[in-house]
Design an enzyme around this catalytic site. Sequence first.
Site, mmCIF file in Angstrom:
data_model
loop_
_atom_site.group_PDB
_atom_site.id
_atom_site.type_symbol
_atom_site.label_atom_id
_atom_site.label_comp_id
_atom_site.label_asym_id
_atom_site.label_seq_id
_atom_site.Cartn_x
_atom_site.Cartn_y
_atom_site.Cartn_z
ATOM 1 N N THR A 1 39.728 14.161 59.672
ATOM 2 C CA THR A 1 38.573 15.126 59.276
ATOM 3 C C THR A 1 37.952 15.287 60.240
ATOM 4 O O THR A 1 37.872 14.513 61.388
ATOM 5 C CB THR A 1 37.796 14.607 57.867
ATOM 6 O OG1 THR A 1 38.884 14.674 56.854
ATOM 7 C CG2 THR A 1 36.796 15.245 57.509
ATOM 8 N N ASN B 1 42.825 16.788 55.580
ATOM 9 C CA ASN B 1 43.255 15.803 54.972
ATOM 10 C C ASN B 1 43.735 14.604 55.952
ATOM 11 O O ASN B 1 42.973 14.272 57.167
ATOM 12 C CB ASN B 1 44.038 15.574 53.676
ATOM 13 C CG ASN B 1 44.026 14.371 53.034
ATOM 14 O OD1 ASN B 1 43.074 13.600 53.140
ATOM 15 N ND2 ASN B 1 44.859 14.210 52.093
ATOM 16 N N ASP C 1 44.468 13.886 47.761
ATOM 17 C CA ASP C 1 43.075 13.323 47.438
ATOM 18 C C ASP C 1 42.796 13.435 45.942
ATOM 19 O O ASP C 1 41.997 12.781 45.444
ATOM 20 C CB ASP C 1 42.095 14.221 47.960
ATOM 21 C CG ASP C 1 41.666 13.603 49.322
ATOM 22 O OD1 ASP C 1 41.690 12.399 49.703
ATOM 23 O OD2 ASP C 1 40.893 14.383 50.176
ATOM 24 N N ARG D 1 36.289 23.761 49.362
ATOM 25 C CA ARG D 1 37.430 22.757 49.366
ATOM 26 C C ARG D 1 38.753 23.646 48.542
ATOM 27 O O ARG D 1 38.505 24.478 47.919
ATOM 28 C CB ARG D 1 36.692 21.583 48.245
ATOM 29 C CG ARG D 1 37.908 20.608 48.023
ATOM 30 C CD ARG D 1 37.843 19.430 48.957
ATOM 31 N NE ARG D 1 38.567 18.146 48.500
ATOM 32 C CZ ARG D 1 38.805 17.367 49.400
ATOM 33 N NH1 ARG D 1 38.908 17.605 50.842
ATOM 34 N NH2 ARG D 1 39.265 16.235 48.907
ATOM 35 N N SER E 1 36.463 14.446 47.105
ATOM 36 C CA SER E 1 36.505 14.181 48.484
ATOM 37 C C SER E 1 35.527 13.275 48.796
ATOM 38 O O SER E 1 34.505 12.977 48.064
ATOM 39 C CB SER E 1 36.201 15.531 49.246
ATOM 40 O OG SER E 1 35.693 15.254 50.644
ATOM 41 N N THR F 1 38.610 19.591 56.699
ATOM 42 C CA THR F 1 39.670 18.580 57.031
ATOM 43 C C THR F 1 41.023 19.411 56.496
ATOM 44 O O THR F 1 40.848 20.605 56.100
ATOM 45 C CB THR F 1 39.467 17.707 56.044
ATOM 46 O OG1 THR F 1 40.482 16.500 56.319
ATOM 47 C CG2 THR F 1 39.233 17.866 54.527
HETATM 48 N N1 GLY Z 1 40.553 14.419 52.761
HETATM 49 C C1 GLY Z 1 39.593 13.466 52.704
HETATM 50 C C2 GLY Z 1 38.500 13.561 51.911
HETATM 51 O O1 GLY Z 1 38.212 14.936 51.730
HETATM 52 O O2 GLY Z 1 37.789 12.802 51.591
#
Ligand code: GLY
Length: 577
Positions: free
Chosen positions: A385, A405, A427, A110, A456, A403
């Site tokens: 995503t 986002n 997020d 992430r 996320s 993703t």
């Molecule tokens: N960017 C969407 C998620 O990670 O939930």
Amino acid sequence: MLSFGQVINGSSAMFKCLIQGAFLILVAIQPALGASTEAVYSDNAMVSSRSTLASAAGIEIMQKGGNAVDGAVATAFALAVTYPSAGNIGGGGFAVIHFPDGRVLTQDHREKAPGKAHRDMYLDDEGNEIKELSRSTHLAAGVPGSVDGLLDMLERHGTKSRQEVLAPAIRLAKDGFELDRYLARHINTVGKKLQDTPAGKKKFSMGDRALEAGDTWKQPDLAATLQRISEKGRAGFYEGETADLIVAEMQRGNGIISHEDLKNYRSVWRDPVTTNYRGYDVWTMGPPSSAVLVLQILNMLEPYDLAAMGWGSSELIHLMVEAERRAYADRAEHLGDPDFWDVPLEGLASKEYARKRFADVDLKKASNGDDILAGNPSGKESMETTHFSVMDSGGMAVSLTTTLNSSYGSKLVVAGAGFVLNNEMNDFSVKPNTMNQFDLIGREANAIEPGKRMLSSMSPTIVSKDGKPVLVTGSPGGSTIITTTVQVILNVIDHGMPLHDAVSLPRFHHQWTPNRIIYEKYAFSPDTLKVLESLGHVGFMEWPYGRGIGDANSVMIKDGVLHGVKDPRAEGVAVGF
Ligand code: GLY
């Protein structure tokens, strides 16, 4: 009940994004390159992804003797080329890996908040949110994690060299590939804003004209960046020329990602979160993902005979909605990056807590939304995503969701490096109880701090039995990822459906706040809707095109045969050999 017009007029960003997506999906349903709604069967290996060429890239490596990790890493890098709205090297993701000996590990790549990020960075002097700042500016980008995570997966658990695994992606970027109607249209509509900068225009046009179906689309800058990664590993991205290009891009738009942020970025191996559901082990991603909600919802539902209630019955939908509402209330309060926030994870995932949490559910009446508060799991008082699934016949499986986002992230291309930057900072909870683009709220647990990962909903999941993987699933869809994943699992385990039906049948979603049920056409019959309304459920919103919640590209193994299913809601294909 709200009409379609009301939905559009009063729509949130998430709805606008979903509606836009559905329009494009309708275009995509026309015979696009390799689109398939059929299940695919094979004996040796299977990849199911949103991009036909990316699935083929994964299978190419596995045909040469690579395992599921090699296949997954090749697929992920290829997605950065062939599915640029979500596939990425400028974003981040999570992977759940099941090993042949029954072990399960998760890889967290992430994005992180840059070192200069601070809690109120998206608020004006009066403390009001400046919406676009965390969505479509250089400031919206978190420090990208995909390259570090994918390379670490490969080095530790793959069998092929970096050069071999990156070769299909480099080839696709350098030699180009023929654009299908879906992608050409998507780039020119959803991705239109990309053209606002010279770098975006260079990548996403033919120079003097827009990209069209049938064009051979080449991405030379991206090919060169991928080549540097192939030659130098993580240093080919987080240091040297690529890092210089990222920092120069930041300086062009008041962004704050620095050389130091890039050099210091490291992905993390984390223990999975797990529960046993009706004899099956369900493994998913722990925080900073909120996939523990998948386990919470399953645990709340387990005491009930869902199979006897029947798929689509009002009784079952009522129970699922009540479970979803409670789980999402907990998300807002308790979930955030575990490196910064003490997440009561054991409690959240426990059966005991689920039973307590569900004890106030009335089987004959919807709960009052205002009465649903976050629970106390510790006892002491958290759109676009893409997901793909890979399995080999040796008992190795990878579930990976990645993703930028939003679709095309911040809609900014790093000049000279040819890749799109995420807008993952949205997020974070930019202000307590303020909705993000998926209408999710959060509080202190998910507040912005330098170096912290934003919460996320991505929920890559593997279901196993007796130490062997049975089902690999997950989905895109912002806040709906969790409920899509739950529905695929329930369809397989409780309703005994073949994978094709489990993935294809209409879905619904409730996320506690706002108090509304989104449902795909055919999910609720008219009399089911009436019963749900009579129980006190409110805020029904039919998804106008009947398709569109999630894209759960899944793989399952049954009697030794791999079944691959591409979610028919969007293009792409499952490929096996
Ligand atoms: N960017 C969407 C998620 O990670 O939930």
